[in-house]
Design an enzyme around this catalytic site. Structure first.
Site, short mmCIF file in Angstrom:
data_model
loop_
_atom_site.label_atom_id
_atom_site.label_comp_id
_atom_site.label_asym_id
_atom_site.label_seq_id
_atom_site.Cartn_x
_atom_site.Cartn_y
_atom_site.Cartn_z
N GLU A 216 4.17 1.82 -0.60
CA GLU A 216 5.04 2.04 -1.76
C GLU A 216 4.22 2.16 -3.04
O GLU A 216 4.61 2.89 -3.96
CB GLU A 216 6.07 0.91 -1.89
CG GLU A 216 7.05 0.83 -0.71
CD GLU A 216 8.07 1.97 -0.66
OE1 GLU A 216 7.88 3.01 -1.30
OE2 GLU A 216 9.08 1.80 0.06
N ASP B 143 3.29 -0.93 12.43
CA ASP B 143 2.17 -0.03 12.76
C ASP B 143 2.75 1.34 13.18
O ASP B 143 3.52 1.41 14.13
CB ASP B 143 1.39 -0.64 13.93
CG ASP B 143 -0.01 -0.09 14.05
OD1 ASP B 143 -0.93 -0.67 13.46
OD2 ASP B 143 -0.18 0.94 14.74
N PRO B 144 2.41 2.43 12.46
CA PRO B 144 3.00 3.72 12.82
C PRO B 144 2.66 4.14 14.25
O PRO B 144 1.54 3.93 14.71
CB PRO B 144 2.39 4.68 11.80
CG PRO B 144 2.02 3.81 10.63
CD PRO B 144 1.59 2.51 11.23
N LYS C 13 1.31 3.60 -3.25
CA LYS C 13 0.82 4.98 -3.24
C LYS C 13 1.96 5.97 -3.51
O LYS C 13 1.76 7.00 -4.14
CB LYS C 13 0.17 5.29 -1.89
CG LYS C 13 -1.19 4.62 -1.69
CD LYS C 13 -2.26 5.33 -2.50
CE LYS C 13 -3.65 4.83 -2.13
NZ LYS C 13 -4.72 5.52 -2.87
N ASN D 169 -14.15 -0.87 13.65
CA ASN D 169 -14.00 -1.99 14.59
C ASN D 169 -14.55 -1.65 15.97
O ASN D 169 -15.36 -2.39 16.52
CB ASN D 169 -12.51 -2.36 14.75
CG ASN D 169 -12.07 -3.45 13.79
OD1 ASN D 169 -12.79 -3.79 12.85
ND2 ASN D 169 -10.89 -3.99 14.00
N GLN E 2 -0.39 4.34 20.76
CA GLN E 2 -0.14 4.92 19.43
C GLN E 2 -1.27 5.90 19.09
O GLN E 2 -2.39 5.74 19.56
CB GLN E 2 -0.01 3.81 18.36
CG GLN E 2 -1.28 3.07 17.98
CD GLN E 2 -1.58 1.88 18.87
OE1 GLN E 2 -1.26 1.87 20.05
NE2 GLN E 2 -2.23 0.86 18.31
N VAL F 202 -11.88 2.75 13.72
CA VAL F 202 -13.14 3.39 14.13
C VAL F 202 -14.31 2.42 13.92
O VAL F 202 -15.14 2.23 14.82
CB VAL F 202 -13.37 4.72 13.38
CG1 VAL F 202 -14.72 5.30 13.73
CG2 VAL F 202 -12.27 5.73 13.71
N TYR G 106 0.83 -1.21 0.00
CA TYR G 106 0.00 0.00 0.00
C TYR G 106 0.87 1.26 0.00
O TYR G 106 0.71 2.13 -0.86
CB TYR G 106 -0.90 -0.04 1.24
CG TYR G 106 -1.90 1.10 1.34
CD1 TYR G 106 -3.04 1.13 0.54
CD2 TYR G 106 -1.71 2.14 2.26
CE1 TYR G 106 -3.97 2.16 0.65
CE2 TYR G 106 -2.63 3.17 2.38
CZ TYR G 106 -3.76 3.18 1.57
OH TYR G 106 -4.67 4.21 1.69
N GLY H 44 -2.01 0.59 23.08
CA GLY H 44 -3.03 1.61 22.79
C GLY H 44 -2.51 3.04 22.91
O GLY H 44 -3.28 3.99 22.83
#
Ligand code: NAD
Ligand code: UDP
Ligand code: UDP
Length: 316
Positions: A146, A272-273, A148, A189, A208, A187, A144, A206
Site C-alpha cells: 500500500e 504470499d502471492p 508503494k 537465501n 508458487q 534467490v 510495502y 514450493g
C-alpha cells in the site's frame, strides 16, 4: 553531463544504477540511510570525482540541486520491510512527497521504482499494467504494497496537479550480485544456503511462482524509461516473463552450486502471492526493451558473487 540523484543508491539495485550512470559520464549524488544498503556496494566508487554519497533519510526534506531523480529508497525484502512496517510506509509515502517536492522546485524529471507488489496476489495472469491488483490493505505485506501504491498515486497527482515530469516503473523480482546475504529474498537465501551446505528452505509446497530478472537487464529498463519522451509516464512493467516455481528454482540452484543441501519445507508466509509474471508488451513497444540474461547465466554470476563474499567472511 546531468546531475542525477539516486535515492536508495547504496542498495542492491541502486548501486548498480549508480555504476551505470557514472560510466555514462553523469554526476551522481547517492542518498541513503544504510538501512538495508551498504557503503561496501559503492566502495569502488568513493574516490570517483563525480560521485557523492550522502547519509540521509528520505522521510525528511532534502534540499539539493539536481537535474534528474531516481527514487529507489525503500527496503524491498519482506523480512526487512516488515521489521519496522511504520517506517516502511513512511519511506514510501513521506519519501515520495519529499522527492516530488524536490522535483517540483527544480522542475526535474523523476522516476519512481514501483513494484509488482501493487498487483498483490493477482487473479489476472500474466499481469498487464491495466490490472488494478488484489492487495490486502491490513496484512503484514500492506506496509510495502500500500505504501508503494500510495507513492504511485502521489506521482500521478503531482503530474496532474503540478505538471511534473514523472516516470513510473513496476519492477518484478530482480536478483544478482550485491543482494544482501541475509536479505531473506528467495534467490539470495537459496544460494547462500546451498553454498553453506545448509537446508534449502521452501516456504509452503514450493508450487508458487515468480519470474526472475537479472539486475543488468532491469537497470537497462530504468535507464531507457528515464530517457523516454516527456508525457510518457508509465506505469511500465519491467521484469523477465519466464516463470518458475520455487521448487524449480531450488533445484536449479542446487544443480549449479552442487553440494549436499536438502530441501526442507517451512510454513508459507501470510499473503504470499501464488503467482507472478509480468506482461512486458508495453516495455517492448515503448522502451524497445526485453531481458537478455537467462536464469542459468544470471544465477552463475550471482553464485560467484556470494561464493567470494562468504570466503571473505563478509556474509556472516
Ligand atoms: P535494497 O534494500 O537493497 O535497497 C533499498 C535501499 O534504500 C537501501 O540502500 C536502503 O538502505 C535504502 N533506504 C531504505 N529506507 C530509506 C530511507 N528512509 N531513506 C534513505 N534510504 C533508504 O533493495 P533493492 O532490491 O535494491 O530495491 C530498490 C528499489 O526497487 C526499492 O524501492 C524496491 O521497492 C524496488 N523494487 C525492487 C525489486 C527487486 O526485486 N529487487 C522488486 C520490486 C521493486
Ligand atoms: N521538499 C524537499 N525539497 C525541496 C522542496 C520540497 O524536501 O527542494 C519537501 C518539502 O519539505 C515538502 C514536500 O517536499 O514537505 C512537498 O513539497 P511541495 O512543494 O509539494 O509541498 P508544500 O511544501 O507546499 O507542502
Ligand atoms: N521463499 C521461499 N524460501 C525462502 C524465501 C522465500 O520459498 O527462503 C518464497 C516466498 O515464500 C515467495 C517466493 O519465494 O513465495 C519469493 O519470495 P521473495 O521474498 O524473494 O519475494 P516476494 O515474495 O516479495 O516476491
Amino acid at each position: 553531463m546531468d546531475r542525477i540523484l539516486v535515492t536508495g543508491g547504496a542498495g542492491f539495485l541502486g548501486s548498480h544504477l549508480c555504476d551505470r550512470l557514472l560510466d555514462a559520464g553523469h554526476d551522481v549524488l547517492c542518498v541513503d540511510n544504510f538501512f538495508t544498503g551498504s557503503k561496501r556496494n559503492l566502495a569502488h566508487r568513493l574516490s570517483h570525482p563525480y560521485f557523492e554519497l550522502m547519509r540521509h533519510d528520505v522521510t525528511f526534506p532534502l534540499y539539493v540541486e539536481v537535474d534528474r531523480i531516481y527514487n529507489l529508497a525503500c527496503p524491498a525484502s519482506p523480512v526487512h520491510y516488515q521489521h519496522d512496517p511504520v517506517q516502511t510506509t513512511k519511506t514510501s509515502v513521506h519519501g515520495a512527497i519529499n522527492m516530488l517536492g524536490l522535483a517540483k522546485r527544480l522542475k526535474a524529471r523523476i522516476l519512481q521504482a514501483s513494484t509488482s507488489e501493487v498487483y498483490g496476489d493477482p487473479e489476472v495472469h500474466p499481469q498487464p499494467e491495466g490490472y488494478w491488483g488484489r492487495v490486502n490493505p491490513v496484512g503484514i505485506r500492506s506496509c510495502y504494497d500500500e505504501g508503494k501504491r500510495c507513492a504511485e498515486t502521489l506521482f500521478f497527482d503531482y503530474q496532474r496537479q503540478h505538471a511534473l515530469d514523472i516516470k513510473v516503473v513496476r519492477i518484478f523480482n530482480t536478483y544478482g550480485p550485491r543482494m544482501h546475504p541475509n536479505d531473506g529474498r528467495v534467490v539470495s537465501n537459496f544460494i547462500v544456503q546451498a553454498l553453506r551446505g545448509d537446508d534449502i528452505t521452501i516456504y509452503g509446497d514450493g508450487s508458487q511462482t515468480r519470474s526472475f530478472c537479472y539486475v543488468d537487464d532491469l537497470i537497462e529498463a530504468l535507464l531507457r524509461m528515464m530517457d523516454t519522451e516527456a508525457g510518457f509516464t508509465g506505469p511500465v512493467n519491467a521484469g523477465n516473463p519466464v516463470e518458475f516455481t520455487m521448487l524449480e528454482l531450488a533445484e536449479k540452484v542446487l544443480q549449479l552450486v552442487g553440494g549436499r543441501s536438502r530441501l526442507v519445507h517451512k510454513p508459507l508466509p501470510e499473503d504470499d502471492p501464488r503467482q507472478r509474471q509480468p506482461d512486458i508488451t508495453l516495455a517492448r513497444d515503448k522502451l524497445g526493451w526485453q531481458p537478455k540474461v537467462g536464469l542459468e547465466d544470471g544465477l552463475k554470476e550471482t553464485i560467484a558473487y556470494f561464493r567470494a563474499l562468504l570466503q571473505e567472511g563478509a556474509g556472516a
